[in-house]
Write a protein that holds these residues in place. Structure first.
Motif, PDB file in Angstrom:
ATOM      1  N   LYS A 217       9.245 -10.395  -0.605  1.00 51.50           N
ATOM      2  CA  LYS A 217       8.925 -11.162   0.479  1.00 51.50           C
ATOM      3  C   LYS A 217       7.813 -10.854   1.199  1.00 51.50           C
ATOM      4  O   LYS A 217       7.837  -9.560   1.649  1.00 51.50           O
ATOM      5  CB  LYS A 217      10.020 -12.248   1.148  1.00 51.50           C
ATOM      6  N   LYS A 218       6.602 -11.525   1.666  1.00 56.79           N
ATOM      7  CA  LYS A 218       5.900 -10.952   2.773  1.00 56.79           C
ATOM      8  C   LYS A 218       6.513 -10.720   3.996  1.00 56.79           C
ATOM      9  O   LYS A 218       7.514 -11.129   4.551  1.00 56.79           O
ATOM     10  CB  LYS A 218       4.896 -12.024   3.136  1.00 56.79           C
ATOM     11  N   GLY A 219       6.325  -9.283   4.495  1.00 59.93           N
ATOM     12  CA  GLY A 219       6.633  -8.714   5.592  1.00 59.93           C
ATOM     13  C   GLY A 219       8.017  -8.085   5.446  1.00 59.93           C
ATOM     14  O   GLY A 219       8.634  -7.328   6.318  1.00 59.93           O
ATOM     15  N   SER A 220       8.508  -7.674   3.927  1.00 62.18           N
ATOM     16  CA  SER A 220       9.546  -7.067   3.709  1.00 62.18           C
ATOM     17  C   SER A 220       9.385  -5.470   3.682  1.00 62.18           C
ATOM     18  O   SER A 220       8.103  -5.104   3.374  1.00 62.18           O
ATOM     19  CB  SER A 220      10.187  -7.438   2.280  1.00 62.18           C
ATOM     20  N   LYS A 221      10.623  -4.893   4.192  1.00 60.77           N
ATOM     21  CA  LYS A 221      10.174  -3.146   4.488  1.00 60.77           C
ATOM     22  C   LYS A 221      10.437  -2.666   3.112  1.00 60.77           C
ATOM     23  O   LYS A 221      11.679  -3.072   2.424  1.00 60.77           O
ATOM     24  CB  LYS A 221      11.059  -2.805   5.395  1.00 60.77           C
TER      25      LYS A 221
ATOM     26  N   ASP B 241       0.397  -1.875   6.243  1.00 65.11           N
ATOM     27  CA  ASP B 241       0.804  -0.591   7.202  1.00 65.11           C
ATOM     28  C   ASP B 241      -0.204   0.473   6.989  1.00 65.11           C
ATOM     29  O   ASP B 241      -0.349   0.768   5.759  1.00 65.11           O
ATOM     30  CB  ASP B 241       2.256  -0.374   7.099  1.00 65.11           C
TER      31      ASP B 241
ATOM     32  N   LYS C  49       5.656  -1.585   5.374  1.00 66.15           N
ATOM     33  CA  LYS C  49       5.382  -3.239   5.152  1.00 66.15           C
ATOM     34  C   LYS C  49       3.729  -2.914   4.339  1.00 66.15           C
ATOM     35  O   LYS C  49       3.014  -2.354   4.640  1.00 66.15           O
ATOM     36  CB  LYS C  49       5.531  -4.119   6.143  1.00 66.15           C
TER      37      LYS C  49
END
Length: 444
Positions: free
Chosen positions: A158-162, A214, A211
Protein backbone atom coordinates in the motif's frame (compact mmCIF):
# COMPACT_ATOMS: atom_id res chain seq x y z
CA UNK A 1 77.60 -52.97 -17.74
CA UNK A 2 77.62 -54.12 -14.14
CA UNK A 3 75.06 -53.64 -11.34
CA UNK A 4 76.27 -54.38 -7.79
CA UNK A 5 74.08 -54.38 -4.67
CA UNK A 6 75.40 -52.20 -1.84
CA UNK A 7 72.37 -51.94 0.47
CA UNK A 8 69.47 -54.23 1.31
CA UNK A 9 67.89 -53.30 4.66
CA UNK A 10 64.13 -53.54 5.04
CA UNK A 11 62.77 -51.62 2.05
CA UNK A 12 65.98 -49.64 1.47
CA UNK A 13 68.01 -50.59 -1.58
CA UNK A 14 71.37 -49.39 -2.91
CA UNK A 15 73.29 -50.30 -6.09
CA UNK A 16 76.31 -49.16 -8.06
CA UNK A 17 75.94 -49.19 -11.83
CA UNK A 18 79.15 -49.30 -13.89
CA UNK A 19 79.10 -48.45 -17.59
CA UNK A 20 82.47 -49.12 -19.20
CA UNK A 21 84.17 -46.61 -21.47
CA UNK A 22 83.97 -49.16 -24.29
CA UNK A 23 80.19 -49.48 -23.88
CA UNK A 24 79.80 -45.71 -23.95
CA UNK A 25 81.96 -45.41 -27.06
CA UNK A 26 79.90 -48.11 -28.79
CA UNK A 27 76.67 -46.25 -27.97
CA UNK A 28 78.10 -42.97 -29.33
CA UNK A 29 79.16 -44.77 -32.52
CA UNK A 30 75.68 -46.29 -32.81
CA UNK A 31 74.05 -42.84 -32.53
CA UNK A 32 76.44 -41.39 -35.13
CA UNK A 33 75.69 -44.17 -37.61
CA UNK A 34 71.97 -43.68 -37.02
CA UNK A 35 72.18 -39.91 -37.61
CA UNK A 36 74.67 -39.97 -40.53
CA UNK A 37 72.14 -40.39 -43.40
CA UNK A 38 70.31 -37.17 -42.45
CA UNK A 39 73.32 -34.88 -41.87
CA UNK A 40 74.54 -32.33 -44.41
CA UNK A 41 77.88 -30.52 -44.11
CA UNK A 42 79.68 -28.07 -46.37
CA UNK A 43 81.84 -29.99 -48.85
CA UNK A 44 79.91 -33.25 -48.45
CA UNK A 45 76.69 -34.60 -49.88
CA UNK A 46 73.84 -35.43 -47.54
CA UNK A 47 74.60 -38.69 -45.73
CA UNK A 48 78.25 -38.77 -46.86
CA UNK A 49 79.90 -36.89 -43.98
CA UNK A 50 82.68 -39.12 -42.54
CA UNK A 51 81.96 -40.54 -39.08
CA UNK A 52 85.24 -39.14 -37.78
CA UNK A 53 84.12 -35.59 -38.62
CA UNK A 54 80.70 -36.23 -37.13
CA UNK A 55 82.30 -37.53 -33.94
CA UNK A 56 84.45 -34.42 -33.69
CA UNK A 57 81.47 -32.08 -34.07
CA UNK A 58 78.71 -33.99 -32.29
CA UNK A 59 80.62 -36.43 -30.09
CA UNK A 60 80.51 -34.48 -26.77
CA UNK A 61 76.71 -33.99 -26.95
CA UNK A 62 76.09 -37.57 -28.01
CA UNK A 63 78.34 -38.80 -25.21
CA UNK A 64 76.05 -37.20 -22.66
CA UNK A 65 72.99 -38.74 -24.34
CA UNK A 66 74.68 -42.15 -24.50
CA UNK A 67 75.57 -41.93 -20.81
CA UNK A 68 71.96 -41.12 -19.85
CA UNK A 69 70.57 -43.86 -22.11
CA UNK A 70 72.94 -46.42 -20.65
CA UNK A 71 72.07 -45.55 -17.03
CA UNK A 72 68.32 -45.44 -17.76
CA UNK A 73 68.55 -48.79 -19.53
CA UNK A 74 70.48 -50.34 -16.64
CA UNK A 75 67.91 -49.08 -14.13
CA UNK A 76 64.99 -50.37 -16.20
CA UNK A 77 66.65 -53.76 -16.62
CA UNK A 78 67.30 -53.91 -12.88
CA UNK A 79 63.67 -53.20 -11.98
CA UNK A 80 62.40 -55.72 -14.52
CA UNK A 81 64.77 -58.40 -13.20
CA UNK A 82 64.32 -57.72 -9.48
CA UNK A 83 60.59 -56.96 -9.54
CA UNK A 84 61.22 -53.94 -7.32
CA UNK A 85 58.93 -50.92 -7.66
CA UNK A 86 60.46 -47.77 -6.16
CA UNK A 87 58.19 -45.85 -3.77
CA UNK A 88 59.63 -42.55 -5.04
CA UNK A 89 61.95 -41.56 -7.87
CA UNK A 90 65.34 -43.27 -7.20
CA UNK A 91 68.21 -41.01 -6.18
CA UNK A 92 71.06 -41.32 -8.68
CA UNK A 93 74.54 -39.80 -8.12
CA UNK A 94 77.54 -40.03 -10.38
CA UNK A 95 80.73 -41.13 -8.61
CA UNK A 96 83.55 -38.72 -9.37
CA UNK A 97 81.22 -36.01 -10.65
CA UNK A 98 83.11 -33.16 -12.33
CA UNK A 99 86.39 -35.12 -12.12
CA UNK A 100 85.14 -37.67 -14.67
CA UNK A 101 86.87 -37.50 -18.06
CA UNK A 102 86.05 -38.98 -21.43
CA UNK A 103 87.58 -42.43 -21.80
CA UNK A 104 86.85 -43.42 -18.19
CA UNK A 105 84.20 -45.82 -16.95
CA UNK A 106 81.01 -44.21 -15.60
CA UNK A 107 79.99 -45.28 -12.09
CA UNK A 108 76.72 -44.14 -10.53
CA UNK A 109 75.15 -44.87 -7.15
CA UNK A 110 71.40 -45.55 -7.11
CA UNK A 111 69.36 -45.64 -3.89
CA UNK A 112 65.63 -45.99 -3.32
CA UNK A 113 62.97 -47.48 -1.10
CA UNK A 114 61.06 -50.33 -2.67
CA UNK A 115 57.32 -50.67 -2.37
CA UNK A 116 56.61 -53.42 0.15
CA UNK A 117 55.05 -56.79 -0.65
CA UNK A 118 51.36 -56.37 0.21
CA UNK A 119 49.38 -59.32 1.57
CA UNK A 120 46.40 -60.59 -0.39
CA UNK A 121 43.17 -59.00 0.78
CA UNK A 122 40.27 -61.29 1.65
CA UNK A 123 37.28 -59.03 0.99
CA UNK A 124 34.91 -61.60 2.50
CA UNK A 125 36.47 -60.86 5.90
CA UNK A 126 35.03 -57.34 5.72
CA UNK A 127 31.58 -56.80 7.25
CA UNK A 128 29.79 -53.56 6.43
CA UNK A 129 26.47 -51.91 7.21
CA UNK A 130 24.92 -49.71 4.54
CA UNK A 131 22.59 -47.00 5.88
CA UNK A 132 19.39 -46.58 3.86
CA UNK A 133 17.14 -43.50 4.14
CA UNK A 134 13.80 -43.14 2.38
CA UNK A 135 12.57 -39.73 1.28
CA UNK A 136 9.72 -39.09 3.72
CA UNK A 137 6.75 -36.90 2.83
CA UNK A 138 7.84 -34.22 5.31
CA UNK A 139 11.28 -33.94 3.69
CA UNK A 140 9.73 -33.75 0.21
CA UNK A 141 7.29 -31.06 1.37
CA UNK A 142 10.15 -29.06 2.93
CA UNK A 143 12.15 -29.23 -0.29
CA UNK A 144 9.05 -28.26 -2.27
CA UNK A 145 8.53 -25.21 -0.04
CA UNK A 146 12.15 -24.21 -0.63
CA UNK A 147 11.60 -24.43 -4.38
CA UNK A 148 8.45 -22.34 -4.05
CA UNK A 149 10.48 -19.77 -2.12
CA UNK A 150 12.81 -19.34 -5.11
CA UNK A 151 9.79 -18.85 -7.39
CA UNK A 152 8.05 -16.26 -5.22
CA UNK A 153 6.86 -12.97 -6.70
CA UNK A 154 6.60 -9.47 -5.21
CA UNK A 155 3.53 -7.25 -5.14
CA UNK A 156 3.46 -3.52 -4.40
CA UNK A 157 2.61 -2.65 -0.82
CA UNK A 158 0.00 0.00 0.00
CA UNK A 159 1.13 3.53 -0.68
CA UNK A 160 3.11 4.83 2.31
CA UNK A 161 3.97 1.36 3.66
CA UNK A 162 7.38 0.91 5.21
CA UNK A 163 9.77 -1.73 3.87
CA UNK A 164 10.23 -4.80 6.01
CA UNK A 165 12.93 -7.43 6.11
CA UNK A 166 12.21 -9.80 3.20
CA UNK A 167 10.58 -7.10 1.08
CA UNK A 168 11.92 -6.08 -2.30
CA UNK A 169 12.78 -2.41 -2.74
CA UNK A 170 13.56 -0.87 -6.11
CA UNK A 171 16.26 1.77 -5.73
CA UNK A 172 18.62 4.13 -7.51
CA UNK A 173 21.96 4.38 -5.74
CA UNK A 174 25.36 6.02 -6.10
CA UNK A 175 28.36 5.33 -3.90
CA UNK A 176 31.09 7.70 -2.73
CA UNK A 177 34.44 7.09 -1.01
CA UNK A 178 36.24 10.11 0.46
CA UNK A 179 33.60 12.27 -1.24
CA UNK A 180 34.36 10.91 -4.71
CA UNK A 181 32.06 8.65 -6.75
CA UNK A 182 33.76 5.35 -7.61
CA UNK A 183 33.46 3.10 -10.64
CA UNK A 184 30.82 0.38 -10.33
CA UNK A 185 29.10 2.11 -7.41
CA UNK A 186 26.06 3.34 -9.32
CA UNK A 187 22.79 1.67 -10.27
CA UNK A 188 19.29 2.60 -11.37
CA UNK A 189 16.02 0.72 -10.81
CA UNK A 190 17.82 -2.02 -8.93
CA UNK A 191 15.49 -4.61 -7.25
CA UNK A 192 17.03 -5.47 -3.86
CA UNK A 193 15.55 -8.04 -1.48
CA UNK A 194 16.19 -6.84 2.06
CA UNK A 195 17.91 -9.51 4.13
CA UNK A 196 19.27 -11.35 1.08
CA UNK A 197 22.85 -10.38 1.93
CA UNK A 198 23.54 -9.55 -1.72
CA UNK A 199 24.92 -6.08 -0.91
CA UNK A 200 27.71 -4.95 1.44
CA UNK A 201 27.07 -5.96 5.08
CA UNK A 202 24.92 -3.33 6.79
CA UNK A 203 23.58 -1.82 3.55
CA UNK A 204 20.21 -3.60 3.45
CA UNK A 205 19.53 -3.07 7.17
CA UNK A 206 19.53 0.69 6.67
CA UNK A 207 16.75 0.45 4.06
CA UNK A 208 14.34 -1.34 6.41
CA UNK A 209 11.59 1.13 7.30
CA UNK A 210 11.94 3.25 4.15
CA UNK A 211 8.99 4.25 1.95
CA UNK A 212 8.47 5.06 -1.73
CA UNK A 213 10.15 8.38 -2.69
CA UNK A 214 12.39 8.34 0.41
CA UNK A 215 15.95 9.50 -0.14
CA UNK A 216 18.38 7.76 2.21
CA UNK A 217 22.11 7.99 2.88
CA UNK A 218 23.53 4.57 3.66
CA UNK A 219 26.89 4.45 5.42
CA UNK A 220 28.88 1.21 5.26
CA UNK A 221 32.45 -0.10 5.27
CA UNK A 222 33.76 -2.38 2.56
CA UNK A 223 35.08 -5.69 3.98
CA UNK A 224 38.86 -5.98 4.37
CA UNK A 225 38.87 -8.89 1.90
CA UNK A 226 36.71 -7.09 -0.69
CA UNK A 227 37.50 -8.09 -4.29
CA UNK A 228 38.34 -4.54 -5.43
CA UNK A 229 41.52 -3.79 -3.46
CA UNK A 230 41.20 -0.01 -3.82
CA UNK A 231 37.89 -0.22 -1.91
CA UNK A 232 38.77 -2.92 0.65
CA UNK A 233 38.33 -1.66 4.20
CA UNK A 234 37.20 1.81 3.06
CA UNK A 235 34.18 3.66 4.46
CA UNK A 236 31.56 4.51 1.85
CA UNK A 237 28.38 6.57 1.60
CA UNK A 238 25.59 5.54 -0.78
CA UNK A 239 22.88 8.01 -1.77
CA UNK A 240 19.70 6.02 -2.41
CA UNK A 241 16.25 6.87 -3.81
CA UNK A 242 13.43 4.37 -3.15
CA UNK A 243 11.03 3.90 -6.09
CA UNK A 244 9.02 0.84 -4.97
CA UNK A 245 8.39 -1.30 -1.90
CA UNK A 246 7.03 -4.76 -2.61
CA UNK A 247 5.95 -7.58 -0.33
CA UNK A 248 6.90 -11.20 -1.08
CA UNK A 249 4.15 -13.50 -2.33
CA UNK A 250 4.75 -17.22 -2.05
CA UNK A 251 4.22 -19.26 -5.20
CA UNK A 252 1.21 -21.55 -5.17
CA UNK A 253 2.02 -25.25 -4.86
CA UNK A 254 0.34 -26.35 -8.08
CA UNK A 255 0.99 -27.73 -11.53
CA UNK A 256 2.03 -24.29 -12.80
CA UNK A 257 4.84 -24.20 -10.25
CA UNK A 258 5.89 -27.70 -11.31
CA UNK A 259 6.11 -26.62 -14.96
CA UNK A 260 8.49 -23.81 -14.01
CA UNK A 261 10.89 -26.52 -12.83
CA UNK A 262 10.45 -28.75 -15.88
CA UNK A 263 7.91 -31.22 -14.45
CA UNK A 264 4.56 -32.04 -16.00
CA UNK A 265 2.61 -31.85 -12.74
CA UNK A 266 2.98 -31.23 -9.03
CA UNK A 267 3.00 -34.98 -8.35
CA UNK A 268 5.75 -35.47 -10.94
CA UNK A 269 7.76 -32.69 -9.31
CA UNK A 270 7.36 -34.36 -5.91
CA UNK A 271 8.61 -37.60 -7.44
CA UNK A 272 11.67 -35.85 -8.84
CA UNK A 273 12.35 -34.24 -5.47
CA UNK A 274 12.09 -37.63 -3.74
CA UNK A 275 14.56 -39.14 -6.23
CA UNK A 276 16.99 -36.26 -5.71
CA UNK A 277 16.75 -36.52 -1.93
CA UNK A 278 17.33 -40.27 -1.98
CA UNK A 279 20.33 -39.75 -4.28
CA UNK A 280 21.73 -37.28 -1.73
CA UNK A 281 21.06 -39.71 1.11
CA UNK A 282 22.73 -42.49 -0.90
CA UNK A 283 25.83 -40.34 -1.45
CA UNK A 284 26.06 -39.50 2.25
CA UNK A 285 25.52 -43.17 3.21
CA UNK A 286 28.30 -44.19 0.83
CA UNK A 287 30.71 -41.79 2.57
CA UNK A 288 29.86 -43.46 5.89
CA UNK A 289 30.26 -46.93 4.35
CA UNK A 290 33.61 -46.00 2.80
CA UNK A 291 34.97 -44.73 6.12
CA UNK A 292 33.90 -47.95 7.82
CA UNK A 293 35.61 -49.96 5.08
CA UNK A 294 38.87 -48.00 5.34
CA UNK A 295 38.87 -48.35 9.13
CA UNK A 296 38.57 -52.12 8.80
CA UNK A 297 41.22 -52.34 6.08
CA UNK A 298 43.61 -50.29 8.22
CA UNK A 299 43.41 -52.93 10.93
CA UNK A 300 43.07 -55.94 8.64
CA UNK A 301 46.27 -55.69 6.57
CA UNK A 302 49.71 -54.79 7.93
CA UNK A 303 53.01 -54.37 6.07
CA UNK A 304 56.18 -52.28 6.21
CA UNK A 305 55.85 -48.72 4.95
CA UNK A 306 58.43 -46.74 2.93
CA UNK A 307 59.70 -44.09 5.35
CA UNK A 308 60.16 -41.50 2.58
CA UNK A 309 56.48 -41.78 1.58
CA UNK A 310 55.33 -41.46 5.19
CA UNK A 311 57.57 -38.44 5.80
CA UNK A 312 56.37 -36.72 2.63
CA UNK A 313 52.71 -37.35 3.53
CA UNK A 314 53.20 -36.16 7.12
CA UNK A 315 54.84 -32.95 5.88
CA UNK A 316 51.93 -32.36 3.48
CA UNK A 317 49.36 -32.94 6.24
CA UNK A 318 51.18 -30.58 8.62
CA UNK A 319 51.44 -27.92 5.90
CA UNK A 320 47.76 -28.20 4.94
CA UNK A 321 46.54 -28.03 8.54
CA UNK A 322 48.80 -25.04 9.23
CA UNK A 323 47.15 -23.14 6.37
CA UNK A 324 43.69 -24.11 7.65
CA UNK A 325 44.64 -22.61 11.01
CA UNK A 326 46.14 -19.53 9.32
CA UNK A 327 43.68 -18.73 6.52
CA UNK A 328 45.08 -15.23 5.99
CA UNK A 329 48.41 -16.63 4.74
CA UNK A 330 48.10 -17.47 1.04
CA UNK A 331 51.75 -18.04 0.13
CA UNK A 332 54.27 -20.59 1.39
CA UNK A 333 56.85 -18.17 2.81
CA UNK A 334 56.14 -19.16 6.40
CA UNK A 335 59.09 -21.33 7.30
CA UNK A 336 59.13 -25.05 7.98
CA UNK A 337 56.11 -26.69 9.62
CA UNK A 338 57.30 -29.60 11.73
CA UNK A 339 54.94 -32.63 11.63
CA UNK A 340 53.70 -33.89 15.00
CA UNK A 341 53.28 -37.50 16.09
CA UNK A 342 49.59 -37.15 15.26
CA UNK A 343 50.45 -36.03 11.73
CA UNK A 344 52.82 -38.98 11.31
CA UNK A 345 50.20 -41.42 12.59
CA UNK A 346 47.66 -40.09 10.10
CA UNK A 347 50.29 -40.21 7.35
CA UNK A 348 51.00 -43.88 8.09
CA UNK A 349 47.29 -44.67 7.77
CA UNK A 350 46.97 -42.79 4.48
CA UNK A 351 50.09 -44.37 2.98
CA UNK A 352 49.07 -47.87 4.11
CA UNK A 353 45.57 -47.55 2.70
CA UNK A 354 46.81 -45.86 -0.46
CA UNK A 355 49.28 -48.65 -1.19
CA UNK A 356 46.71 -51.34 -0.35
CA UNK A 357 44.00 -49.86 -2.60
CA UNK A 358 46.53 -49.33 -5.40
CA UNK A 359 47.62 -52.98 -5.17
CA UNK A 360 44.05 -54.29 -5.08
CA UNK A 361 43.21 -52.12 -8.09
CA UNK A 362 46.33 -53.28 -9.96
CA UNK A 363 45.58 -56.95 -9.42
CA UNK A 364 41.90 -56.47 -10.32
CA UNK A 365 42.90 -54.43 -13.40
CA UNK A 366 40.71 -51.52 -12.33
CA UNK A 367 40.82 -48.85 -15.04
CA UNK A 368 39.66 -45.24 -15.23
CA UNK A 369 37.94 -44.84 -18.61
CA UNK A 370 38.33 -41.89 -20.98
CA UNK A 371 34.64 -41.07 -20.45
CA UNK A 372 35.14 -40.95 -16.66
CA UNK A 373 38.17 -38.68 -17.04
CA UNK A 374 36.28 -36.38 -19.42
CA UNK A 375 33.44 -36.08 -16.91
CA UNK A 376 35.92 -35.33 -14.12
CA UNK A 377 37.51 -32.57 -16.20
CA UNK A 378 34.06 -31.15 -17.01
CA UNK A 379 33.14 -31.09 -13.32
CA UNK A 380 36.42 -29.39 -12.40
CA UNK A 381 36.09 -26.88 -15.24
CA UNK A 382 32.81 -25.59 -13.77
CA UNK A 383 34.88 -23.95 -11.04
CA UNK A 384 36.33 -21.61 -13.69
CA UNK A 385 33.34 -20.06 -15.53
CA UNK A 386 34.37 -18.47 -18.79
CA UNK A 387 37.75 -20.20 -18.72
CA UNK A 388 36.66 -23.78 -19.43
CA UNK A 389 38.64 -24.11 -22.67
CA UNK A 390 41.84 -22.84 -21.02
CA UNK A 391 41.31 -25.30 -18.17
CA UNK A 392 40.88 -28.20 -20.63
CA UNK A 393 44.12 -27.26 -22.38
CA UNK A 394 45.91 -26.96 -19.04
CA UNK A 395 44.78 -30.47 -18.01
CA UNK A 396 45.83 -31.94 -21.37
CA UNK A 397 49.38 -30.62 -20.92
CA UNK A 398 49.72 -31.30 -17.19
CA UNK A 399 50.27 -34.94 -16.22
CA UNK A 400 50.20 -34.09 -12.50
CA UNK A 401 46.75 -32.49 -12.82
CA UNK A 402 45.51 -35.50 -14.77
CA UNK A 403 46.68 -37.75 -11.94
CA UNK A 404 44.94 -35.54 -9.36
CA UNK A 405 41.67 -35.98 -11.24
CA UNK A 406 42.19 -39.68 -11.92
CA UNK A 407 43.19 -40.72 -8.38
CA UNK A 408 39.81 -40.24 -6.61
CA UNK A 409 37.96 -41.99 -9.46
CA UNK A 410 40.35 -44.95 -9.26
CA UNK A 411 40.02 -45.09 -5.46
CA UNK A 412 36.22 -45.09 -5.59
CA UNK A 413 36.21 -47.87 -8.20
CA UNK A 414 38.54 -49.98 -6.04
CA UNK A 415 36.31 -49.34 -3.01
CA UNK A 416 33.30 -50.52 -5.04
CA UNK A 417 35.25 -53.64 -6.07
CA UNK A 418 36.07 -54.50 -2.45
CA UNK A 419 32.51 -53.75 -1.25
CA UNK A 420 31.18 -56.11 -3.93
CA UNK A 421 33.12 -58.96 -2.30
CA UNK A 422 32.38 -57.97 1.32
CA UNK A 423 29.50 -58.96 3.57
CA UNK A 424 27.13 -55.97 3.35
CA UNK A 425 23.79 -55.59 5.11
CA UNK A 426 21.31 -52.73 4.69
CA UNK A 427 19.96 -50.83 7.68
CA UNK A 428 17.08 -48.40 7.28
CA UNK A 429 17.58 -45.27 9.40
CA UNK A 430 16.14 -41.77 9.69
CA UNK A 431 17.54 -38.71 7.95
CA UNK A 432 18.66 -37.42 11.36
CA UNK A 433 20.59 -40.62 12.13
CA UNK A 434 22.33 -40.42 8.76
CA UNK A 435 23.21 -36.78 9.44
CA UNK A 436 24.77 -37.72 12.79
CA UNK A 437 26.81 -40.46 11.11
CA UNK A 438 28.07 -38.00 8.51
CA UNK A 439 28.96 -35.40 11.15
CA UNK A 440 30.88 -38.08 13.07
CA UNK A 441 33.18 -38.49 10.04
CA UNK A 442 34.59 -34.99 10.61
CA UNK A 443 35.27 -35.71 14.28
CA UNK A 444 37.69 -38.55 13.57
Amino acid sequence: MQVTETLNEGLKRGYTITVTAAELDAKVQEKLVEAQPEIEMKGFRKGKVPLAMLRKQFGPRLLGEAMQDAIDGAMQSHFEASGDRPALQPEVKMVGGEEWKEGQDVVVEMTYEALPPIPELDASAVTLERLVVKAEDAAVDEALQNLAETAKSFDDRKKGSKAKDGDQVTIDFEGFVDGEAFEGGKGEGYPLVLGSGSFIPGFEDQLVGTKVDDEVEVKVSFPENYGAKHLAGKEALFKCKVHAVKAPKAADLDDELAKKFGAESLEALKGQIAERLEAEYKGAARAVLKRSLLDQLDGLVKFDLPGALVDAEAAQIAHQLWHEENPDVHDHNHGNVEPTDEHKSLAERRVRLGLLLAEVGRKADVQVTDAEMTQAVLNAARQYPGQERAFFEFVQKNAQMQQQLRAPIFEDKVVDFIVAGAKVSDKEVSKEDLQKAVEALDEI
